[in-house]
Design a protein around this motif. Structure first.
Motif, mmCIF file in Angstrom:
data_model
loop_
_atom_site.group_PDB
_atom_site.id
_atom_site.type_symbol
_atom_site.label_atom_id
_atom_site.label_comp_id
_atom_site.label_asym_id
_atom_site.label_seq_id
_atom_site.Cartn_x
_atom_site.Cartn_y
_atom_site.Cartn_z
ATOM 1 N N THR A 70 30.141 46.211 41.125
ATOM 2 C CA THR A 70 30.704 46.651 39.852
ATOM 3 C C THR A 70 32.019 45.927 39.617
ATOM 4 O O THR A 70 32.965 46.087 40.385
ATOM 5 C CB THR A 70 30.941 48.172 39.845
ATOM 6 O OG1 THR A 70 29.696 48.820 40.116
ATOM 7 C CG2 THR A 70 31.478 48.636 38.509
ATOM 8 N N MET A 71 32.076 45.110 38.568
ATOM 9 C CA MET A 71 33.284 44.338 38.273
ATOM 10 C C MET A 71 33.713 44.478 36.816
ATOM 11 O O MET A 71 34.659 43.815 36.402
ATOM 12 C CB MET A 71 33.069 42.859 38.598
ATOM 13 C CG MET A 71 32.666 42.572 40.004
ATOM 14 S SD MET A 71 33.854 41.952 41.201
ATOM 15 C CE MET A 71 35.318 41.493 40.463
ATOM 16 N N THR A 72 33.029 45.310 36.039
ATOM 17 C CA THR A 72 33.434 45.483 34.650
ATOM 18 C C THR A 72 34.841 46.065 34.619
ATOM 19 O O THR A 72 35.200 46.897 35.443
ATOM 20 C CB THR A 72 32.472 46.401 33.880
ATOM 21 O OG1 THR A 72 32.278 47.590 34.622
ATOM 22 C CG2 THR A 72 31.144 45.731 33.633
ATOM 23 N N GLY A 73 35.634 45.602 33.700
ATOM 24 C CA GLY A 73 37.015 46.063 33.582
ATOM 25 C C GLY A 73 37.986 45.291 34.453
ATOM 26 O O GLY A 73 39.189 45.475 34.360
ATOM 27 N N GLU A 74 37.476 44.402 35.314
ATOM 28 C CA GLU A 74 38.350 43.595 36.167
ATOM 29 C C GLU A 74 38.831 42.358 35.396
ATOM 30 O O GLU A 74 38.219 41.941 34.421
ATOM 31 C CB GLU A 74 37.611 43.147 37.435
ATOM 32 C CG GLU A 74 37.193 44.266 38.350
ATOM 33 C CD GLU A 74 38.364 44.968 39.026
ATOM 34 O OE1 GLU A 74 39.508 44.462 38.968
ATOM 35 O OE2 GLU A 74 38.131 46.036 39.608
ATOM 36 N N THR A 75 39.919 41.785 35.863
ATOM 37 C CA THR A 75 40.460 40.589 35.234
ATOM 38 C C THR A 75 39.599 39.379 35.567
ATOM 39 O O THR A 75 38.844 39.390 36.543
ATOM 40 C CB THR A 75 41.895 40.315 35.725
ATOM 41 O OG1 THR A 75 41.848 40.034 37.127
ATOM 42 C CG2 THR A 75 42.811 41.497 35.457
ATOM 43 N N GLY A 76 39.735 38.350 34.767
ATOM 44 C CA GLY A 76 39.018 37.112 35.026
ATOM 45 C C GLY A 76 39.360 36.529 36.380
ATOM 46 O O GLY A 76 38.499 35.961 37.052
ATOM 47 N N GLU A 77 40.614 36.703 36.809
ATOM 48 C CA GLU A 77 41.035 36.183 38.106
ATOM 49 C C GLU A 77 40.302 36.892 39.245
ATOM 50 O O GLU A 77 39.865 36.258 40.204
ATOM 51 C CB GLU A 77 42.549 36.336 38.291
ATOM 52 C CG GLU A 77 43.376 35.443 37.384
ATOM 53 C CD GLU A 77 43.559 36.019 35.978
ATOM 54 O OE1 GLU A 77 43.398 37.252 35.778
ATOM 55 O OE2 GLU A 77 43.832 35.223 35.075
ATOM 56 N N LYS A 78 40.164 38.219 39.162
ATOM 57 C CA LYS A 78 39.471 38.963 40.210
ATOM 58 C C LYS A 78 37.985 38.631 40.239
ATOM 59 O O LYS A 78 37.374 38.525 41.302
ATOM 60 C CB LYS A 78 39.674 40.463 40.046
ATOM 61 C CG LYS A 78 41.052 40.922 40.429
ATOM 62 C CD LYS A 78 41.152 42.425 40.437
ATOM 63 C CE LYS A 78 42.542 42.838 40.875
ATOM 64 N NZ LYS A 78 42.683 44.300 40.970
ATOM 65 N N ILE A 79 37.410 38.452 39.065
ATOM 66 C CA ILE A 79 35.995 38.098 38.996
ATOM 67 C C ILE A 79 35.785 36.685 39.553
ATOM 68 O O ILE A 79 34.857 36.457 40.333
ATOM 69 C CB ILE A 79 35.474 38.223 37.553
ATOM 70 C CG1 ILE A 79 35.519 39.698 37.114
ATOM 71 C CG2 ILE A 79 34.072 37.654 37.416
ATOM 72 C CD1 ILE A 79 35.287 39.930 35.639
ATOM 73 N N ALA A 80 36.672 35.762 39.206
ATOM 74 C CA ALA A 80 36.580 34.394 39.737
ATOM 75 C C ALA A 80 36.733 34.403 41.258
ATOM 76 O O ALA A 80 36.009 33.683 41.959
ATOM 77 C CB ALA A 80 37.650 33.509 39.102
ATOM 78 N N ALA A 81 37.626 35.232 41.776
ATOM 79 C CA ALA A 81 37.806 35.330 43.233
ATOM 80 C C ALA A 81 36.549 35.875 43.903
ATOM 81 O O ALA A 81 36.159 35.406 44.976
ATOM 82 C CB ALA A 81 39.009 36.213 43.553
ATOM 83 N N ALA A 82 35.896 36.853 43.263
ATOM 84 C CA ALA A 82 34.662 37.404 43.818
ATOM 85 C C ALA A 82 33.555 36.361 43.855
ATOM 86 O O ALA A 82 32.779 36.288 44.810
ATOM 87 C CB ALA A 82 34.215 38.619 43.011
#
Length: 135
Positions: free
Chosen positions: A119-131
Motif C-alpha cells: 500500500t503506497m497511496t498517499g505517499e510522496t513520489g520520493e517514497k514511491i521511487a525509493a520503494a
C-alpha cells in the motif's frame, strides 16, 4: 527494480488511483503525477469470489474496493491498447493487485514490467521511487 525513463507507475488501492511518470533515470527515478483518473466502478462481479457466509456476516466482502480495482485495470487496459502506456509498474495492496491481475488485457500484460504488492497511496513520489529502486 529498474524504472525506464518515461515509464509509468500506477499506484492503486480500493479507493485511490494515481498515475505517475518517471522523469529521472533508470536507477534514479523521479516521479511526477500525470493523472488521477476518475473511475466509475461498475464491475461488481469482481468480488463474487469473496462473498462467503462469514464475509457477508462481518461485512468484509469489500465489493466496492474490488470493483475499483477492476475499473483501474480497465482504464490501464485502454491506455495500453491505445499505445499511451508502453512500460508500467503497478503498486497496489495485495488484495487490489490480485483483483487487478484478473482483469489485465494481454496488451497490458506485455507492458507491465513490475509489480509491488504494497500500500503506497498517499505517499510522496520520493517514497514511491525509493520503494521501486529497492525492489
Amino acid at each position: 527494480m529498474k524504472l525506464a525513463h518515461k515509464a509509468h507507475v500506477a499506484v492503486v488501492d480500493g479507493e485511490n488511483f494515481v498515475i505517475m511518470q518517471n522523469e529521472g533515470q533508470i536507477f534514479e527515478p523521479k516521479l511526477k503525477t500525470v493523472a488521477q483518473p476518475d473511475l466509475t466502478a461498475s464491475n461488481f462481479s469482481a468480488g463474487v469470489k469473496h462473498q462467503d457466509d462469514a464475509g457477508q456476516r462481518t461485512g468484509s466482502t469489500q465489493l466496492d474496493e474490488l470493483a475499483h480495482a477492476a475499473a483501474a485495470s480497465e482504464w490501464l487496459n485502454k491506455q495500453a491498447i491505445s499505445g499511451e502506456i508502453d512500460d508500467l509498474v503497478v503498486i497496489a495492496d495485495p488484495k487490489t493487485l490480485g483483483e487487478m491481475r484478473r482483469h489485465y488485457h494481454s496488451e497490458l500484460e506485455k507492458r507491465v514490467s513490475g509489480e509491488i504488492a504494497k500500500t503506497m497511496t498517499g505517499e510522496t513520489g520520493e517514497k514511491i521511487a525509493a520503494a521501486i529502486s529497492s525492489s
